[in-house]
Design a protein around this motif. Structure first.
Motif, mmCIF file in Angstrom:
data_model
loop_
_atom_site.group_PDB
_atom_site.id
_atom_site.type_symbol
_atom_site.label_atom_id
_atom_site.label_comp_id
_atom_site.label_asym_id
_atom_site.label_seq_id
_atom_site.Cartn_x
_atom_site.Cartn_y
_atom_site.Cartn_z
ATOM 1 N N SER A 28 64.600 -24.593 4.048
ATOM 2 C CA SER A 28 63.284 -25.330 3.970
ATOM 3 C C SER A 28 63.198 -26.419 5.014
ATOM 4 O O SER A 28 64.372 -26.574 4.556
ATOM 5 C CB SER A 28 63.116 -25.955 2.782
ATOM 6 N N ILE A 29 62.249 -27.317 5.567
ATOM 7 C CA ILE A 29 62.499 -28.533 5.610
ATOM 8 C C ILE A 29 61.227 -29.061 5.158
ATOM 9 O O ILE A 29 59.949 -29.128 5.052
ATOM 10 C CB ILE A 29 61.970 -28.298 7.370
ATOM 11 N N PHE A 30 61.863 -30.173 4.659
ATOM 12 C CA PHE A 30 60.123 -31.393 4.410
ATOM 13 C C PHE A 30 59.560 -32.258 4.697
ATOM 14 O O PHE A 30 61.209 -32.950 5.367
ATOM 15 C CB PHE A 30 60.851 -31.760 3.164
ATOM 16 N N LEU A 31 58.914 -33.159 4.599
ATOM 17 C CA LEU A 31 58.818 -34.070 5.836
ATOM 18 C C LEU A 31 58.419 -35.595 4.699
ATOM 19 O O LEU A 31 57.865 -35.047 3.235
ATOM 20 C CB LEU A 31 57.966 -33.972 5.973
ATOM 21 N N LYS A 32 59.277 -36.251 5.378
ATOM 22 C CA LYS A 32 59.037 -37.875 4.330
ATOM 23 C C LYS A 32 58.129 -38.662 4.598
ATOM 24 O O LYS A 32 58.833 -39.331 5.719
ATOM 25 C CB LYS A 32 59.936 -38.756 3.633
ATOM 26 N N GLU A 33 56.800 -39.438 4.566
ATOM 27 C CA GLU A 33 56.282 -40.507 5.732
ATOM 28 C C GLU A 33 55.513 -41.898 4.390
ATOM 29 O O GLU A 33 56.561 -41.368 3.349
ATOM 30 C CB GLU A 33 54.901 -40.084 5.300
ATOM 31 N N PRO A 34 55.704 -42.608 4.832
ATOM 32 C CA PRO A 34 55.842 -43.206 6.292
ATOM 33 C C PRO A 34 56.489 -42.879 7.144
ATOM 34 O O PRO A 34 56.994 -43.483 8.246
ATOM 35 C CB PRO A 34 54.759 -44.644 6.206
ATOM 36 N N GLU A 35 58.578 -42.710 6.567
ATOM 37 C CA GLU A 35 59.571 -42.932 6.843
ATOM 38 C C GLU A 35 59.653 -42.511 8.315
ATOM 39 O O GLU A 35 60.355 -42.223 9.231
ATOM 40 C CB GLU A 35 60.465 -42.993 6.111
ATOM 41 N N ASN A 36 59.232 -41.305 8.272
ATOM 42 C CA ASN A 36 59.069 -40.086 9.409
ATOM 43 C C ASN A 36 60.311 -39.747 9.361
ATOM 44 O O ASN A 36 61.036 -39.261 10.091
ATOM 45 C CB ASN A 36 58.673 -40.462 10.471
ATOM 46 N N LEU A 37 61.433 -38.884 7.683
ATOM 47 C CA LEU A 37 62.194 -38.420 7.628
ATOM 48 C C LEU A 37 62.380 -36.496 7.140
ATOM 49 O O LEU A 37 61.164 -36.316 7.276
ATOM 50 C CB LEU A 37 62.770 -38.936 6.915
ATOM 51 N N LEU A 38 62.659 -36.042 7.987
ATOM 52 C CA LEU A 38 63.000 -34.753 8.134
ATOM 53 C C LEU A 38 63.687 -33.786 7.184
ATOM 54 O O LEU A 38 65.297 -34.584 7.131
ATOM 55 C CB LEU A 38 62.824 -33.961 8.864
ATOM 56 N N PHE A 39 64.085 -33.797 5.895
ATOM 57 C CA PHE A 39 65.362 -33.382 4.832
ATOM 58 C C PHE A 39 65.193 -31.687 5.174
ATOM 59 O O PHE A 39 64.267 -31.154 4.696
ATOM 60 C CB PHE A 39 65.093 -34.016 3.653
ATOM 61 N N ALA A 40 66.325 -31.313 5.707
ATOM 62 C CA ALA A 40 66.343 -29.846 5.590
ATOM 63 C C ALA A 40 67.475 -29.375 4.514
ATOM 64 O O ALA A 40 68.081 -30.382 4.132
ATOM 65 C CB ALA A 40 67.147 -28.555 6.726
ATOM 66 N N ILE B 254 61.779 -38.033 12.988
ATOM 67 C CA ILE B 254 60.804 -37.345 13.485
ATOM 68 C C ILE B 254 59.605 -38.435 14.557
ATOM 69 O O ILE B 254 59.359 -39.454 13.131
ATOM 70 C CB ILE B 254 60.153 -36.407 13.334
ATOM 71 N N GLY B 255 59.127 -37.969 15.265
ATOM 72 C CA GLY B 255 58.675 -39.205 16.098
ATOM 73 C C GLY B 255 56.962 -39.004 15.136
ATOM 74 O O GLY B 255 56.867 -37.699 15.417
ATOM 75 N N ALA B 256 56.739 -40.290 15.103
ATOM 76 C CA ALA B 256 54.938 -40.133 14.506
ATOM 77 C C ALA B 256 53.649 -39.133 15.127
ATOM 78 O O ALA B 256 53.172 -38.477 14.588
ATOM 79 C CB ALA B 256 54.748 -41.906 13.892
ATOM 80 N N GLU B 257 54.531 -39.655 16.455
ATOM 81 C CA GLU B 257 53.526 -38.523 17.566
ATOM 82 C C GLU B 257 53.212 -37.101 17.499
ATOM 83 O O GLU B 257 52.840 -36.462 17.596
ATOM 84 C CB GLU B 257 53.614 -39.865 18.925
ATOM 85 N N ALA B 258 54.604 -36.549 16.750
ATOM 86 C CA ALA B 258 55.181 -35.235 16.725
ATOM 87 C C ALA B 258 55.089 -34.934 15.709
ATOM 88 O O ALA B 258 55.091 -33.784 15.493
ATOM 89 C CB ALA B 258 56.438 -35.371 17.551
#
Length: 109
Positions: free
Chosen positions: A42-54, A10-14
């Motif tokens: 479920s959807i999870f966010l991992k920052e700072p890599e900006n990955l979405l895990f569903a 996912i884009g950091a800006e989004a």
């Protein structure tokens, strides 16, 4: 029941907007997810890599048919046009995938 794991960038800006819209998903989209035999989604966010895990569980008998039914739904299509510009598909995904499918290597109930 079949468990599915998927990954996308996912884009950091989004990120803020993605969180905002997913805090209030359209009722028609949620109904279609359920009608297509998807549970425990479920959807999870991992920052700072900006990955979405569903993660979701499929409880139907014809995954391809249910996914085609979902893809044909006008409300779901409209939802995807909102979400997809924010997402960054992985270069390593299989041809035809948007979210990269993942292999389950361990599970414990």
């Amino acid at each position: 029941m079949i468990r599915h794991g998927q990954l996308i960038g996912i884009g950091a800006e989004a990120i803020a907007e993605y969180k905002r819209i997913h805090a209030d998903v359209w009722p028609g989209v949620l109904a279609k997810i359920s009608a297509c035999n998807i549970r425990n989604y479920s959807i999870f966010l991992k920052e700072p890599e900006n990955l979405l895990f569903a993660y979701f569980e499929y409880v139907g008998t014809d995954f391809a048919a249910d996914m085609a039914k979902m893809a044909a739904d006008p409300e779901t299509k409209r939802w995807w046009t909102v979400c997809q510009p924010m997402q960054r598909p992985l270069e390593s995904r299989t041809e035809g995938e948007w979210w990269a499918e993942m292999e389950e290597v361990f599970h414990h109930d």
